[in-house]
Design a protein around this motif. Structure first.
Motif, PDB file in Angstrom:
ATOM      1  N   ASN A  92      -4.350  26.091   0.645  1.00  0.00           N
ATOM      2  CA  ASN A  92      -3.925  26.281  -0.744  1.00  0.00           C
ATOM      3  C   ASN A  92      -2.607  27.048  -0.876  1.00  0.00           C
ATOM      4  N   TYR A  93      -2.114  27.566   0.247  1.00  0.00           N
ATOM      5  CA  TYR A  93      -0.849  28.292   0.206  1.00  0.00           C
ATOM      6  C   TYR A  93       0.277  27.297  -0.095  1.00  0.00           C
ATOM      7  N   PRO A  94       1.255  27.676  -0.898  1.00  0.00           N
ATOM      8  CA  PRO A  94       2.332  26.747  -1.259  1.00  0.00           C
ATOM      9  C   PRO A  94       3.345  26.544  -0.130  1.00  0.00           C
ATOM     10  N   TRP A  95       2.877  25.940   0.967  1.00  0.00           N
ATOM     11  CA  TRP A  95       3.761  25.671   2.088  1.00  0.00           C
ATOM     12  C   TRP A  95       4.877  24.709   1.669  1.00  0.00           C
ATOM     13  N   ILE A  96       6.014  24.799   2.367  1.00  0.00           N
ATOM     14  CA  ILE A  96       7.039  23.777   2.173  1.00  0.00           C
ATOM     15  C   ILE A  96       6.534  22.500   2.832  1.00  0.00           C
ATOM     16  N   ASP A  97       7.273  21.435   2.712  1.00  0.00           N
ATOM     17  CA  ASP A  97       6.874  20.159   3.312  1.00  0.00           C
ATOM     18  C   ASP A  97       6.508  20.370   4.788  1.00  0.00           C
ATOM     19  N   ARG A  98       5.310  19.918   5.181  1.00  0.00           N
ATOM     20  CA  ARG A  98       4.824  20.174   6.546  1.00  0.00           C
ATOM     21  C   ARG A  98       5.722  19.545   7.605  1.00  0.00           C
ATOM     22  N   ASP A  99       6.299  18.394   7.275  1.00  0.00           N
ATOM     23  CA  ASP A  99       7.199  17.715   8.208  1.00  0.00           C
ATOM     24  C   ASP A  99       8.410  18.589   8.523  1.00  0.00           C
ATOM     25  N   ILE A 100       8.979  19.141   7.468  1.00  0.00           N
ATOM     26  CA  ILE A 100      10.154  20.005   7.635  1.00  0.00           C
ATOM     27  C   ILE A 100       9.772  21.257   8.423  1.00  0.00           C
ATOM     28  N   LEU A 101       8.615  21.815   8.093  1.00  0.00           N
ATOM     29  CA  LEU A 101       8.139  23.016   8.770  1.00  0.00           C
ATOM     30  C   LEU A 101       7.937  22.755  10.260  1.00  0.00           C
ATOM     31  N   ALA A 102       7.304  21.634  10.573  1.00  0.00           N
ATOM     32  CA  ALA A 102       7.026  21.282  11.972  1.00  0.00           C
ATOM     33  C   ALA A 102       8.321  21.065  12.752  1.00  0.00           C
ATOM     34  N   LYS A 103       9.240  20.312  12.179  1.00  0.00           N
ATOM     35  CA  LYS A 103      10.503  20.023  12.877  1.00  0.00           C
ATOM     36  C   LYS A 103      11.341  21.279  13.064  1.00  0.00           C
ATOM     37  N   THR A 104      11.340  22.146  12.056  1.00  0.00           N
ATOM     38  CA  THR A 104      12.099  23.393  12.166  1.00  0.00           C
ATOM     39  C   THR A 104      11.538  24.270  13.273  1.00  0.00           C
ATOM     40  N   LEU A 105      10.200  24.376  13.329  1.00  0.00           N
ATOM     41  CA  LEU A 105       9.557  25.178  14.361  1.00  0.00           C
ATOM     42  C   LEU A 105       9.857  24.617  15.748  1.00  0.00           C
ATOM     43  N   VAL A 106       9.659  23.320  15.923  1.00  0.00           N
ATOM     44  CA  VAL A 106       9.854  22.688  17.228  1.00  0.00           C
ATOM     45  C   VAL A 106      11.307  22.805  17.687  1.00  0.00           C
ATOM     46  N   ASP A 107      12.234  22.544  16.799  1.00  0.00           N
ATOM     47  CA  ASP A 107      13.649  22.629  17.174  1.00  0.00           C
ATOM     48  C   ASP A 107      14.033  24.058  17.544  1.00  0.00           C
ATOM     49  N   SER A 108      13.455  25.031  16.857  1.00  0.00           N
ATOM     50  CA  SER A 108      13.734  26.440  17.168  1.00  0.00           C
ATOM     51  C   SER A 108      13.178  26.817  18.543  1.00  0.00           C
ATOM     52  N   LEU A 109      11.974  26.341  18.852  1.00  0.00           N
ATOM     53  CA  LEU A 109      11.372  26.625  20.146  1.00  0.00           C
ATOM     54  C   LEU A 109      12.191  26.025  21.284  1.00  0.00           C
ATOM     55  N   ILE A 110      12.588  24.790  21.111  1.00  0.00           N
ATOM     56  CA  ILE A 110      13.382  24.125  22.143  1.00  0.00           C
ATOM     57  C   ILE A 110      14.738  24.811  22.321  1.00  0.00           C
TER      58      ILE A 110
ATOM     59  N   LYS B 191      13.981  15.198  24.587  1.00  0.00           N
ATOM     60  CA  LYS B 191      13.523  14.359  23.475  1.00  0.00           C
ATOM     61  C   LYS B 191      12.037  14.025  23.632  1.00  0.00           C
ATOM     62  N   LYS B 192      11.614  13.833  24.871  1.00  0.00           N
ATOM     63  CA  LYS B 192      10.183  13.612  25.132  1.00  0.00           C
ATOM     64  C   LYS B 192       9.379  14.840  24.701  1.00  0.00           C
ATOM     65  N   LEU B 193       9.898  16.002  25.073  1.00  0.00           N
ATOM     66  CA  LEU B 193       9.223  17.249  24.736  1.00  0.00           C
ATOM     67  C   LEU B 193       9.121  17.406  23.224  1.00  0.00           C
ATOM     68  N   ARG B 194      10.190  17.123  22.525  1.00  0.00           N
ATOM     69  CA  ARG B 194      10.197  17.244  21.062  1.00  0.00           C
ATOM     70  C   ARG B 194       9.146  16.317  20.442  1.00  0.00           C
ATOM     71  N   LYS B 195       9.089  15.081  20.929  1.00  0.00           N
ATOM     72  CA  LYS B 195       8.094  14.136  20.419  1.00  0.00           C
ATOM     73  C   LYS B 195       6.680  14.621  20.705  1.00  0.00           C
ATOM     74  N   ALA B 196       6.479  15.177  21.896  1.00  0.00           N
ATOM     75  CA  ALA B 196       5.153  15.654  22.284  1.00  0.00           C
ATOM     76  C   ALA B 196       4.714  16.813  21.398  1.00  0.00           C
ATOM     77  N   LEU B 197       5.615  17.734  21.132  1.00  0.00           N
ATOM     78  CA  LEU B 197       5.282  18.883  20.292  1.00  0.00           C
ATOM     79  C   LEU B 197       4.977  18.461  18.857  1.00  0.00           C
ATOM     80  N   LEU B 198       5.786  17.575  18.327  1.00  0.00           N
ATOM     81  CA  LEU B 198       5.559  17.105  16.955  1.00  0.00           C
ATOM     82  C   LEU B 198       4.252  16.313  16.866  1.00  0.00           C
ATOM     83  N   PHE B 199       3.947  15.572  17.929  1.00  0.00           N
ATOM     84  CA  PHE B 199       2.675  14.834  17.935  1.00  0.00           C
ATOM     85  C   PHE B 199       1.490  15.793  17.956  1.00  0.00           C
TER      86      PHE B 199
END
Length: 204
Positions: free
Chosen positions: A180-198, A88-96
């Motif tokens: 300008n690229y139509p990214w999805i919500d950055r929060d969702i993108l960040a959490k999805t990436l971090v959770d996948s890495l972990i 959980k510490k790692l997840r917080k660190a990555l998202l930060f």
């Protein structure tokens, strides 16, 4: 406020002005064409005045880079103090890390794109004292804790740390330079990436 306190505050405010103006100029001019003379002209002062605070453009660039690293290190230190599971510490660190890059795009550009070798080679980076190095080591310690508590597969902590950095760095860079690229919500993108890495390193 005493005369000395006023003088000290003035010096600190002027130093802050130099750093902020230099950051803008580094982005506009790039490392090669940046000069202390151009910086002084932009600020309306003589180069001699700037040299009272910074010995050269490398000294100035290093200071700018260390500022962002310091912000990261302070947060990592707080995260490590928390009574949380290592993962959980790692997840917080990555998202930060992602949040810091996205919220400080100019700082991030200067740190990674103005002069990528400002910290030297990997060996020099690890041997030379810097806040950036301390930040890297603090992050690696969190990764190591995940391995030592048997929650991650047995692997080289440095390899895992750099893998996480490369992946999160890519998200930040794409978001900054392709805003300008139509990214999805950055929060969702960040959490999805971090959770996948972990999940990739979790022990089954």
């Amino acid at each position: 406020m005493s005369i000395k306190e006023k003088r000290d505050r003035h010096k600190e405010e002027f130093r802050r002005e130099i750093i902020d103006t230099a950051r803008e100029l580094f982005i506009e001019e790039g490392y090669e064409t940046f000069s202390m003379r151009k910086l002084a002209q932009k600020m309306g002062f003589s180069p001699t005045t700037i040299y009272l605070y910074f010995k050269d453009k490398d000294d100035l660039l290093f200071t700018i880079c260390e500022e962002l690293a310091e912000q990261c290190l302070l947060e990592l230190t707080e995260i490590r103090k928390q009574n949380l599971d290592p993962v959980k510490k790692l997840r917080k660190a990555l998202l930060f890390h992602i949040k810091t890059g996205l919220e400080n795009p100019d700082h991030y550009k200067v740190l990674f794109f103005v002069h990528p070798d400002i910290y030297g080679s990997q060996t020099e980076f690890m041997q030379r004292p810097s806040i950036a190095r301390d930040t890297h080591l603090a992050f690696k310690d969190i990764v190591k804790e995940c391995i030592d508590t048997n929650q991650f597969i047995k692997a080289d902590p440095e390899t895992i740390t750099e893998t996480f950095f490369v992946a999160t760095h890519g998200l930040i860079v794409m978001s900054i330079f392709k805003s300008n690229y139509p990214w999805i919500d950055r929060d969702i993108l960040a959490k999805t990436l971090v959770d996948s890495l972990i999940r990739a390193y979790r022990k089954q």
